[in-house]
Enzyme design. Sequence first.
Site, short mmCIF file in Angstrom:
data_model
loop_
_atom_site.label_atom_id
_atom_site.label_comp_id
_atom_site.label_asym_id
_atom_site.label_seq_id
_atom_site.Cartn_x
_atom_site.Cartn_y
_atom_site.Cartn_z
N ARG A 7 -76.77 52.32 30.30
CA ARG A 7 -75.71 53.25 29.91
C ARG A 7 -74.57 52.39 29.40
O ARG A 7 -73.93 51.66 30.16
CB ARG A 7 -75.28 54.11 31.10
CG ARG A 7 -74.12 55.08 30.80
CD ARG A 7 -73.74 55.83 32.06
NE ARG A 7 -72.50 56.57 31.90
CZ ARG A 7 -72.41 57.86 31.62
NH1 ARG A 7 -73.51 58.56 31.47
NH2 ARG A 7 -71.24 58.45 31.50
N HIS A 36 -77.31 60.72 23.57
CA HIS A 36 -77.43 60.99 25.01
C HIS A 36 -78.71 61.82 25.22
O HIS A 36 -78.65 62.99 25.60
CB HIS A 36 -76.20 61.75 25.51
CG HIS A 36 -76.01 61.69 26.99
ND1 HIS A 36 -76.94 61.14 27.85
CD2 HIS A 36 -74.99 62.14 27.78
CE1 HIS A 36 -76.50 61.24 29.09
NE2 HIS A 36 -75.33 61.85 29.08
N GLN A 44 -79.64 63.73 28.70
CA GLN A 44 -78.89 64.96 28.94
C GLN A 44 -79.46 66.12 28.15
O GLN A 44 -79.64 67.21 28.67
CB GLN A 44 -77.42 64.76 28.58
CG GLN A 44 -76.56 66.00 28.75
CD GLN A 44 -76.46 66.44 30.20
OE1 GLN A 44 -76.01 65.68 31.06
NE2 GLN A 44 -76.87 67.66 30.50
N ASP A 72 -68.53 69.96 24.73
CA ASP A 72 -68.31 68.70 25.46
C ASP A 72 -66.82 68.39 25.38
O ASP A 72 -66.08 69.03 24.64
CB ASP A 72 -69.16 67.59 24.83
CG ASP A 72 -69.22 66.33 25.70
OD1 ASP A 72 -68.78 66.38 26.87
OD2 ASP A 72 -69.72 65.30 25.20
N CYS A 118 -72.20 69.20 29.43
CA CYS A 118 -72.85 68.06 30.08
C CYS A 118 -72.07 67.53 31.28
O CYS A 118 -72.62 66.77 32.08
CB CYS A 118 -73.11 66.96 29.07
SG CYS A 118 -71.62 66.33 28.26
N ARG A 140 -81.08 66.99 35.20
CA ARG A 140 -81.08 65.58 34.84
C ARG A 140 -82.05 64.81 35.75
O ARG A 140 -82.78 63.93 35.29
CB ARG A 140 -79.66 65.00 34.97
CG ARG A 140 -78.72 65.32 33.83
CD ARG A 140 -79.04 64.54 32.57
NE ARG A 140 -78.90 63.10 32.77
CZ ARG A 140 -77.74 62.42 32.74
NH1 ARG A 140 -76.61 63.08 32.49
NH2 ARG A 140 -77.71 61.13 32.92
#
Length: 322
Positions: free
Chosen positions: A119, A146, A149, A241, A281, A309
Amino acid sequence: MAKPMPVIKEWQVDRLKGRDFIDFADYSPAELDYLISLAERIKHKQKMGEPYQPLLGKTLGMFFTKASTRTRVSFEVGMYQLGGHAIFLAGNDTQLGRGEPISDTAKVMSRYVDAIMIRTFAHEDVVELAEHASVPVINALTDLHHPCQVLADVLTLKEYKGTLKGLTVAYVGDGNNMANSWIQAAPKFGLNMRVATPEGYECDPAVVEQAKAFAEESGTELVFTKDPVEAVKDADLVYTDVWASMGQEAEQAERVEKFAVYQVNEALCRHAKPDYLFMHCLPAHRGEEVTSEIIDGPHSVVFDEAENRLHVQKAILVATIG
């Protein structure tokens, strides 16, 4: 009556063993459907209390240069539940922080662990890591993509709607890594996609061209607009987001001003289908990109989405480590 579990076809078993999971461009629709089906089966086993430890004795190395709550916990817990072990490595804990080449780190870590999760900020670092590693590399987030996600989002959407083909996803806000991964994935799952962003905050141009090709191949709709109402009209899923992602804190005030009309609120969501879902998210800034009435309201499935997730990442680990 219990919901029947999806059948895993023989050709799918071990097909993804040794593969990286960096973005959706390298995965076919059939392979992505397999990951969703595998996640459903793994989730079912956990809910039934059925032990499932195919990764007994396996180790995941986890590199973090971006802070995290959900990513770290879900991957660590996932490896533990699968019988394996996860090692957390923060940026300052490794020689990468002192200038060691990514290629050297990749080659050394491949001698120790069975997969690497990273990450970080620069997507190019993940690509380079995967190029030199001999074990699977999983992209847990970069500034460009991502994918873990979005795979969790798709699983959640399927759970609530029963099917994916022909549904419409509306993304409203910053054309960031979430939007980039969504436009890549949606056509491969047979989803129509509409993205509304302010001028100057569009999705990555190269990813847009990829997504257009995927949409043409699948016969799905892919629309980019500046009008959030156009994006949300008759949508099955409304997604947003944060307006300023990690590393963009200095732009916060400017972004709040430019994104004000892109807030997901009750007025905007009246244009969606009556049974629309809302996703984010997380973490969310209530009162900025979304109002409390929406994220805490009856259409919101953000915590089911967050749980998933765990299940999709377990599926990725099982499929790629083997």
